[in-house]
Design an enzyme around this catalytic site. Structure first.
Site, PDB file in Angstrom:
ATOM      1  N   LYS A 132       0.863  -1.186   0.000  1.00 25.23           N
ATOM      2  CA  LYS A 132       0.000   0.000   0.000  1.00 25.23           C
ATOM      3  C   LYS A 132       0.895   1.230   0.000  1.00 25.23           C
ATOM      4  O   LYS A 132       1.477   1.597   1.010  1.00 25.23           O
ATOM      5  CB  LYS A 132      -0.909   0.062   1.227  1.00 25.23           C
ATOM      6  CG  LYS A 132      -1.980   1.158   1.094  1.00 25.23           C
ATOM      7  CD  LYS A 132      -2.497   1.669   2.416  1.00 25.23           C
ATOM      8  CE  LYS A 132      -1.710   2.854   2.925  1.00 25.23           C
ATOM      9  NZ  LYS A 132      -1.875   4.106   2.113  1.00 25.23           N
ATOM     10  N   ARG A 146      -1.603   9.443  -2.193  1.00 26.76           N
ATOM     11  CA  ARG A 146      -1.279  10.742  -2.787  1.00 26.76           C
ATOM     12  C   ARG A 146      -0.324  10.614  -3.982  1.00 26.76           C
ATOM     13  O   ARG A 146      -0.194  11.552  -4.762  1.00 26.76           O
ATOM     14  CB  ARG A 146      -0.647  11.656  -1.728  1.00 26.76           C
ATOM     15  CG  ARG A 146      -1.591  12.029  -0.602  1.00 26.76           C
ATOM     16  CD  ARG A 146      -0.862  12.828   0.460  1.00 26.76           C
ATOM     17  NE  ARG A 146      -1.769  13.366   1.467  1.00 26.76           N
ATOM     18  CZ  ARG A 146      -1.392  14.133   2.481  1.00 26.76           C
ATOM     19  NH1 ARG A 146      -0.113  14.438   2.621  1.00 26.76           N
ATOM     20  NH2 ARG A 146      -2.269  14.580   3.352  1.00 26.76           N
ATOM     21  N   SER A 148       4.361   8.865   9.655  1.00 24.50           N
ATOM     22  CA  SER A 148       4.395   9.774  10.797  1.00 24.50           C
ATOM     23  C   SER A 148       4.477   9.008  12.113  1.00 24.50           C
ATOM     24  O   SER A 148       4.112   7.831  12.198  1.00 24.50           O
ATOM     25  CB  SER A 148       3.151  10.664  10.796  1.00 24.50           C
ATOM     26  OG  SER A 148       1.991   9.892  11.060  1.00 24.50           O
ATOM     27  N   CYS A 163      12.208  12.487   6.092  1.00 24.27           N
ATOM     28  CA  CYS A 163      12.469  12.172   7.494  1.00 24.27           C
ATOM     29  C   CYS A 163      13.932  12.368   7.872  1.00 24.27           C
ATOM     30  O   CYS A 163      14.267  12.314   9.051  1.00 24.27           O
ATOM     31  CB  CYS A 163      12.028  10.746   7.813  1.00 24.27           C
ATOM     32  SG  CYS A 163      13.011   9.477   6.976  1.00 24.27           S
TER      33      CYS A 163
END
Length: 486
Positions: free
Chosen positions: A178, A182, A231, A286
């Protein structure tokens, strides 16, 4: 080739492109212009179950293929990725917004991970010890887990998926992926090229969607392991829920990466390094440098030059090579970033470069310019939170000791960098910093694929990181064999 027509992105399950059973879909805009470039099907539990069933069905056949033969498929995949590098980079820029230069770098790093996966036979080798007792030998063997799943973010739509499925599949697993809803166009192209390389259907399945897909991955009885990058709150949820359901989980989370700038650094090179680390990829990574702890002795000189160079950075469509900073991913994220800049001003930080005030050639794009705050303190939100944008906070420190202390006070510990020409300072920094990945005069300390990638503290939930030997260990289970023959 990239088409100017609006695309419709589907799931890929058991060798077929199919829409989600729900009929739901979302619109995908070009972040540079706001114009619709695609729609994407949005899956739910039923679609995940179909994908897992396909992966489970082919697992016995795939895992039975000798590991050298499995990796030969990856050699063909590697060649196809190489042959399509420019197209892949342009797709990334189109749907993610980052500059074409940054996208090209991402494509290359992704291809390097596939190179690593082709060495899986040597990394899967076990251990053996003869004569552990009279006439008895002992050995360790590595076997695939079964069906594994990956959940990847929008900011590296090529590199992060390639951290996961090539290595997992080379180890003998089958995979359900997955990617971020976006950035579905690049995901489709990765899957197309994968099957052009000749892999059997069902080995890799793609499902688009949101939290319903994620939660089904975490609870599905036939999924053995889950890899996640995203996140911090979601990473924590993925780890806690997945492990509660008996799954192996690696969850790479958020960051607030610090760079400590020492008085003995090469100032010009350090400034160029900070510019790229803080503002490259629009700060949406990140491993971005989001805090600079600069020692007082050099602070004024350093900041004067940094501000001067920052104001030269062009903002605009990433397809234009003259632009350094592209748009952020969505209008909602732009508004979030602007609220953080407002917060920094309200909390008393000194705004040296204001990214809210930029000239936009395409006013419907989602642009935020490079932003620099000075005199930031640890009680401010702009120091505490991951903003994920071209926003840099500067903390003034008295010496290396305070720089280390400030860096380690963050709840995150992904990456950290020191700029210095002192071996003693670098050694002290390396030994005492909490971060999982450390750079010495290296702007973005993301390791090459043959090393593991993972942070510490709230930046990582799990034990084994991605890539390298950690990746092979994560995607395999050990069997210890003790044998005697009569």
């Amino acid at each position: 080739m990239i088409s100017s027509e609006t695309k419709h992105m589907q799931n890929y399950i058991n060798g077929k492109w199919v829409d989600a059973k729900s009929g739901k879909q979302e619109v995908i805009p070009n972040p540079a212009t706001g114009e619709t470039i695609a729609t994407v099907t949005i899956s739910d539990v039923e679609d995940v179950d179909m994908a897992v069933a396909a992966a489970k069905e082919v697992f016995p056949e795939w895992s039975d293929i000798p590991v050298p033969n499995r990796t030969r498929y990856l050699l063909d995949y590697w060649k196809l990725l190489q042959d399509n590098k420019e197209e892949l980079a342009k797709i990334i820029t189109l749907e993610n917004g980052k500059s074409l230069r940054d996208a090209q770098g991402e494509v290359q790093r992704g291809i390097e991970v596939v190179e690593l996966a082709t060495s899986t036979p040597s990394m899967m080798m076990g251990d053996a010890l003869p004569s552990i007792a009279k006439g008895i030998d002992g050995s360790i063997w590595r076997y695939p887990l079964g069906v594994v799943a990956g959940i990847t973010p929008f900011n590296f739509p090529m590199m992060v998926p390639l951290w996961m499925f090539p290595l997992a599949i080379a180890c003998g697993n089958t995979f359900v992926l997955k990617t971020s809803e976006r950035t579905p166009i690049l995901a489709e192209r990765l899957v197309e090229l994968f099957y052009e390389a000749g892999f059997p259907k069902g080995v890799l399945n793609l499902v688009h969607g949101g939290k319903e897909v994620v939660n089904r991955f975490l609870t599905h009885p036939d999924i053995e392991a889950v890899s996640f990058v995203g996140s911090e709150p979601v990473a924590k949820h993925v780890y806690q829920t997945g492990t509660a359901h008996g799954k192996r989980v690696q969850a790479l989370a958020g960051a607030k990466n610090h760079a400590v700038v020492m008085p003995d650094c090469d100032v010009e090179k350090t400034i160029q390094g900070v510019l790229g680390a803080a503002f490259g990829s629009s700060g949406e990574r990140c491993m971005a440098c989001s805090v600079v702890a600069v020692v007082d002795d050099i602070a004024d000189e350093f900041l004067e030059k940094l501000v001067k160079e920052t104001k030269k950075l062009r903002v605009g469509d990433g397809m234009d090579d003259s632009n350094f900073i592209g748009p952020v991913i969505r209008e909602s994220h732009k508004e979030r970033v602007l609220s953080y800049i407002d917060s920094g001003v309200d909390e008393g930080a000194h705004l040296l470069v204001d990214g809210r005030k930029i000239k936009e050639e395409t006013p419907d794009g989602y642009y935020v310019g490079a932003t620099i705050f000075d005199h930031v303190t640890q009680d401010m939100k702009i120091w505490q939170d991951e903003i994920f944008a071209p926003v840099l906070s500067v903390v003034r420190v008295s010496d290396l000791e305070e720089g280390i202390r400030v860096t380690n006070q963050s709840k995150f510990a992904n990456g950290a960098v020191i700029y210095t020409n002192s071996g003693k300072s670098a050694q002290q920094f390396r030994n005492r910093i909490d971060a999982g990945m450390i750079g010495v005069n290296v702007n973005v300390p993301a390791p090459m694929a043959f090393f593991s990638f993972a942070g510490n503290k709230a930046s990582f939930y799990g034990d084994l990181g991605t890539n390298g030997k950690d990746g092979v260990q994560f995607y395999t289970r050990k069997k210890v064999v003790t044998e005697r023959w009569f």
